[in-house]
Design a protein around this motif. Structure first.
Motif, PDB file in Angstrom:
ATOM      1  N   VAL A   1      23.512 -11.265   6.409  1.00 54.69           N
ATOM      2  CA  VAL A   1      23.784 -10.033   5.663  1.00 54.69           C
ATOM      3  C   VAL A   1      24.003 -10.338   4.190  1.00 54.69           C
ATOM      4  O   VAL A   1      23.444  -9.670   3.307  1.00 54.69           O
TER       5      VAL A   1
ATOM      6  N   CYS B   1      19.868  -6.951  13.261  1.00 58.55           N
ATOM      7  CA  CYS B   1      20.806  -6.419  12.276  1.00 58.55           C
ATOM      8  C   CYS B   1      19.980  -5.875  11.118  1.00 58.55           C
ATOM      9  O   CYS B   1      19.065  -6.543  10.631  1.00 58.55           O
ATOM     10  N   TYR B   2      20.286  -4.656  10.686  1.00 56.59           N
ATOM     11  CA  TYR B   2      19.519  -4.016   9.617  1.00 56.59           C
ATOM     12  C   TYR B   2      20.422  -3.711   8.430  1.00 56.59           C
ATOM     13  O   TYR B   2      21.594  -3.341   8.592  1.00 56.59           O
ATOM     14  N   VAL B   3      19.855  -3.849   7.236  1.00 57.38           N
ATOM     15  CA  VAL B   3      20.488  -3.403   5.998  1.00 57.38           C
ATOM     16  C   VAL B   3      19.558  -2.353   5.403  1.00 57.38           C
ATOM     17  O   VAL B   3      18.370  -2.623   5.197  1.00 57.38           O
TER      18      VAL B   3
ATOM     19  N   ILE C   1      24.973  -1.167   6.604  1.00 57.96           N
ATOM     20  CA  ILE C   1      24.646  -2.289   7.476  1.00 57.96           C
ATOM     21  C   ILE C   1      24.753  -1.801   8.915  1.00 57.96           C
ATOM     22  O   ILE C   1      25.752  -1.174   9.288  1.00 57.96           O
TER      23      ILE C   1
ATOM     24  N   PRO D   1      27.257  -2.729  -0.220  1.00 53.87           N
ATOM     25  CA  PRO D   1      27.540  -2.029   1.035  1.00 53.87           C
ATOM     26  C   PRO D   1      28.587  -0.931   0.854  1.00 53.87           C
ATOM     27  O   PRO D   1      29.553  -1.096   0.096  1.00 53.87           O
TER      28      PRO D   1
ATOM     29  N   CYS E   1      24.110   0.491   0.095  1.00 52.57           N
ATOM     30  CA  CYS E   1      23.426   0.305   1.377  1.00 52.57           C
ATOM     31  C   CYS E   1      24.399   0.479   2.530  1.00 52.57           C
ATOM     32  O   CYS E   1      25.620   0.485   2.342  1.00 52.57           O
TER      33      CYS E   1
ATOM     34  N   LEU F   1      21.996  -8.943   0.844  1.00 51.96           N
ATOM     35  CA  LEU F   1      22.703  -8.240  -0.233  1.00 51.96           C
ATOM     36  C   LEU F   1      22.417  -8.892  -1.579  1.00 51.96           C
ATOM     37  O   LEU F   1      22.158  -8.200  -2.586  1.00 51.96           O
TER      38      LEU F   1
ATOM     39  N   VAL G   1      29.524  -0.022   7.522  1.00 54.17           N
ATOM     40  CA  VAL G   1      28.845  -0.624   8.673  1.00 54.17           C
ATOM     41  C   VAL G   1      28.794   0.438   9.762  1.00 54.17           C
ATOM     42  O   VAL G   1      29.825   1.051  10.082  1.00 54.17           O
TER      43      VAL G   1
END
Length: 232
Positions: free
Chosen positions: A39, A15-17, A28, A50, A26, A43, A53
């Motif tokens: 996550v 999983c990338y942010v 996700i 965010p 950002c 953050l 997604v």
């Protein structure tokens, strides 16, 4: 550019942010099994907000936490229409019934789902992300690529999902998988990219297009195919 990630759950799905920098908006990518806490930690650590997604495909190990992550921040989820049904029927991706999948696990779509198209340019969180449809692992698999600077040189990073891994490629033996199609996607989506393109896959360590071009046995007999415009 800030990229923070972690392997989520028993599938160890990356999983990338991603953000232009700390303290900014950002996106996700692929919040998988039990990814919500990880996550939120990222953050808080980087003071990020965010805005969306985005999903490389619909398999449960990549979308398990999409509804709670979207709900916590009130943001939309983006997925290719050919995989959208997997958001609410994840068992379909494994050829089993809902009762057979994790003891009857049920998932639902986020409140706001938006569909991706091949070649789309997403302007999110101050970044431009190019979508390339890459079927084969699933019918609706996509990759995302975005420009960044490394040591003063302009290059790009590609989030490859389960299309391309370090030394391997995505499996095609599950429902909707197609080995011929994934080879076409690799030739069209990956091989035309510059060797210094950084690849951040759905599982395992990062790599580069140049490294995979030379060492990945699945790419050795492929030639680049004409694909979408490759500008940075």
């Amino acid at each position: 550019m800030l990229v923070a990630g972690f392997p989520a759950g028993s599938f160890a799905t990356n999983c990338y942010v991603v953000a232009p920098a700390a303290g900014e908006e950002c996106v996700i990518i692929d919040p998988g099994q039990d990814a919500t806490e990880g996550v939120q930690d990222i953050l808080r650590q980087h003071k990020l907000k965010p805005v969306a997604v985005i999903l490389t495909h619909g398999h449960i190990d990549h979308v398990w936490s999409v509804a709670p992550v979207c709900g916590a921040s009130g943001v939309p989820a983006f997925i290719h229409p050919d995989d959208r049904d997997l958001l609410s029927d994840p068992a379909k991706g494994f050829g089993v019934t809902s009762a057979q999948l994790f003891g009857g696990l049920e998932l639902s779509e986020p409140d706001d789902v938006r569909e991706l198209t091949d070649g789309a340019e997403l302007e999110l969180a101050g970044m431009r992300l190019t979508v390339d449809h890459a079927p084969g692992h699933t019918p609706g698999s996509v990759t995302f690529r975005t420009p960044f600077e490394h040591d003063g040189t302009a290059t790009q990073v590609m989030f490859s999902g389960d299309l391309l891994f370090a030394g391997s490629i995505g499996r095609t033996d599950l429902p909707g998988g197609d080995h011929t199609a994934i080879l076409r996607s690799l030739a069209r989506v990956c091989l035309p990219l510059a060797d210094d393109t950084v690849v951040l896959p759905g599982h395992g360590p990062q790599t580069t297009i140049g490294r995979e071009r030379v060492t990945n046995p699945y790419l050795s007999d492929l030639a680049p195919a004409e694909g979408p415009k490759r500008g940075l």
